[in-house]
Design a protein around this motif. Structure first.
Motif, PDB file in Angstrom:
ATOM      1  N   ARG A   1      38.862  34.585  25.977  1.00 59.58           N
ATOM      2  CA  ARG A   1      37.420  34.346  25.823  1.00 59.58           C
ATOM      3  C   ARG A   1      36.662  35.661  25.953  1.00 59.58           C
ATOM      4  O   ARG A   1      37.194  36.660  26.435  1.00 59.58           O
TER       5      ARG A   1
ATOM      6  N   LEU B   1      34.503  38.281  27.620  1.00 56.98           N
ATOM      7  CA  LEU B   1      34.256  38.630  29.018  1.00 56.98           C
ATOM      8  C   LEU B   1      33.079  39.620  29.073  1.00 56.98           C
ATOM      9  O   LEU B   1      32.651  40.135  28.030  1.00 56.98           O
TER      10      LEU B   1
ATOM     11  N   THR C   1      41.399  31.365  30.546  1.00 57.21           N
ATOM     12  CA  THR C   1      40.349  30.853  31.434  1.00 57.21           C
ATOM     13  C   THR C   1      40.549  29.357  31.587  1.00 57.21           C
ATOM     14  O   THR C   1      41.478  28.777  31.005  1.00 57.21           O
TER      15      THR C   1
ATOM     16  N   THR D   1      39.272  27.026  30.175  1.00 58.68           N
ATOM     17  CA  THR D   1      39.242  26.243  28.932  1.00 58.68           C
ATOM     18  C   THR D   1      40.566  26.295  28.158  1.00 58.68           C
ATOM     19  O   THR D   1      40.682  25.682  27.099  1.00 58.68           O
TER      20      THR D   1
ATOM     21  N   ASN E   1      45.112  34.865  35.154  1.00 56.64           N
ATOM     22  CA  ASN E   1      44.020  33.911  34.926  1.00 56.64           C
ATOM     23  C   ASN E   1      42.677  34.502  35.339  1.00 56.64           C
ATOM     24  O   ASN E   1      42.555  35.112  36.411  1.00 56.64           O
ATOM     25  N   TYR E   2      41.678  34.297  34.480  1.00 54.28           N
ATOM     26  CA  TYR E   2      40.304  34.696  34.794  1.00 54.28           C
ATOM     27  C   TYR E   2      39.640  33.483  35.442  1.00 54.28           C
ATOM     28  O   TYR E   2      39.038  32.658  34.789  1.00 54.28           O
ATOM     29  N   GLY E   3      39.819  33.348  36.757  1.00 53.76           N
ATOM     30  CA  GLY E   3      39.315  32.182  37.488  1.00 53.76           C
ATOM     31  C   GLY E   3      40.213  31.964  38.692  1.00 53.76           C
ATOM     32  O   GLY E   3      41.368  32.419  38.706  1.00 53.76           O
TER      33      GLY E   3
ATOM     34  N   ASN F   1      45.448  34.998  39.896  1.00 54.43           N
ATOM     35  CA  ASN F   1      44.108  34.400  39.759  1.00 54.43           C
ATOM     36  C   ASN F   1      43.062  35.335  40.377  1.00 54.43           C
ATOM     37  O   ASN F   1      43.374  36.499  40.657  1.00 54.43           O
TER      38      ASN F   1
ATOM     39  N   ARG G   1      31.118  37.308  37.594  1.00 54.54           N
ATOM     40  CA  ARG G   1      31.990  37.390  36.418  1.00 54.54           C
ATOM     41  C   ARG G   1      32.558  38.810  36.250  1.00 54.54           C
ATOM     42  O   ARG G   1      33.677  38.979  35.771  1.00 54.54           O
TER      43      ARG G   1
END
Ligand code: 8YV
Length: 328
Positions: free
Chosen positions: A12, A14, A55, A57, A77-79, A99, A299
């Motif tokens: 996604r 960023l 992410t 999603t 993982n972005y999260g 993460n 973020r």
């Protein structure tokens, strides 16, 4: 000879500053259009990637991991939640997962507190009245909500975010109750004057507001089931800033429709971005589009964590935020 840069696929868009650094450090494949990857696109992407940065999603399930080429060694993982990733499949393929814990604690706790205030005090409802021009003028008995001060808050999941919610709620004069797999340290428990309930059922039946702050895992799926939701008192409110799957959304909606509980503040949903349409008709709920950690500061910090995790891994060390299945 300079080493070939690792191929890092970012699913996604960023923050710019993170993407720029990704481009400097890695052979980064960015998604500037921010169009979510289809399952086929994910399967295609992992064929040549050394590192995947997904992410919430993206569902990185067994079939996506099975399609991975031999180079894929890290899913960064972005999260913080990793329920989008099949951790067992990753482990069996020798793929490391990381993460981004810690950096979104305060923002998510702020959002939980905002909902704890917004629902009983009818903030969103009042705002809607202003916008539709329907304000009849002040009246002593109109738009009455309920006081926060002195109420009991039951926190489900007393990890970093749960504790951050508790600290805020203390400042608003609430009494802290919590249910977790284990009690927190005595020192923190005393500081928060918190009451531990080993039995979630017992806690639910006694509190005025419930805040869900545990991760979604196979063990917490529908933790707030139809049966457990029925234990709540009719004046109770439910707040969820964790994952929709922790609550049986249909059962919650039915109870709200039948006024078996007083209201809900939901930032997350079982089938995002879909929302049970019946919720949209209820004034007793405040609905937000999964924006608990949506601050630019948060973020960017999440992106910095991803960068450090990737670089550390590539340098041959254990990345700081390596996810171990038993942590969840
Ligand atoms: C993020 C979240 O926005 O980090 C998490 O687990 O739920 C969110 O706050 C999202 O996961 C980004 O992937």
């Amino acid at each position: 000879m300079p080493q070939k840069k690792p191929v890092v696929v970012v699913t996604r868009k960023l923050p710019d500053v993170i993407e720029t650094r990704m481009m400097e450090l890695f052979d980064a494949r960015l998604n500037l259009a921010d169009k979510p990857f289809s399952k086929n696109e994910l399967m295609e992407a992992v064929k040549d990637a050394d590192v995947l940065v997904p992410t919430v999603t993206d569902r990185i399930d067994a079939s996506v991991l099975a399609a991975a080429g031999p180079n894929l060694r890290l899913v960064a993982n972005y999260g913080v939640g990793v329920d989008n990733i099949d951790l067992a499949s990753a482990r069996s393929k020798g793929i490391t997962v990381t993460n981004t814990p810690g950096v979104l604690t305060e923002d998510t706790a702020d959002m939980a507190m905002a909902l704890i205030l917004a629902v009983p005090r009818r903030i969103a409802e009042g705002e809607r009245v202003m916008r539709t021009g329907d304000w009849p003028g002040w009246s002593p008995t109109w738009m009455l909500g309920h006081r926060i001060n002195g109420k009991r808050l039951g926190i489900v999941g007393m990890g970093r975010i749960g504790q951050a919610v508790a600290r805020r709620a203390r400042a608003f004069g609430m009494a802290i109750h919590y249910h977790s797999r284990r009690p927190i340290s005595e020192q923190v428990e005393q500081e928060l004057e918190a009451t531990y309930w080993e039995s979630l059922d017992q806690m639910l039946a006694r509190v005025d507001i419930v805040s869900v702050n545990c991760p979604h895992t196979p063990a917490t799926y529908h933790l707030l089931s139809a049966r457990r939701l029925k234990l709540l008192q009719p004046h109770a409110y439910v707040i969820n800033t964790s994952r929709g799957e922790v609550i049986d959304e249909n059962a919650l909606t039915r109870m709200l429709e039948n006024r078996q509980i007083a209201g809900a503040g939901l930032d997350v949903f079982e089938n995002e971005p879909a929302v049970n349409p019946k919720l949209l008709n209820l004034d007793s709920v405040v609905l937000l589009p999964h924006m608990g950690s949506a601050t630019i500061e948060g973020r960017i910090s999440m992106g910095e964590k991803v960068l450090v995790n990737i670089q550390t891994f590539i340098d041959g060390h254990t990345p700081p935020d390596r996810v171990i299945e038993t942590m969840f």
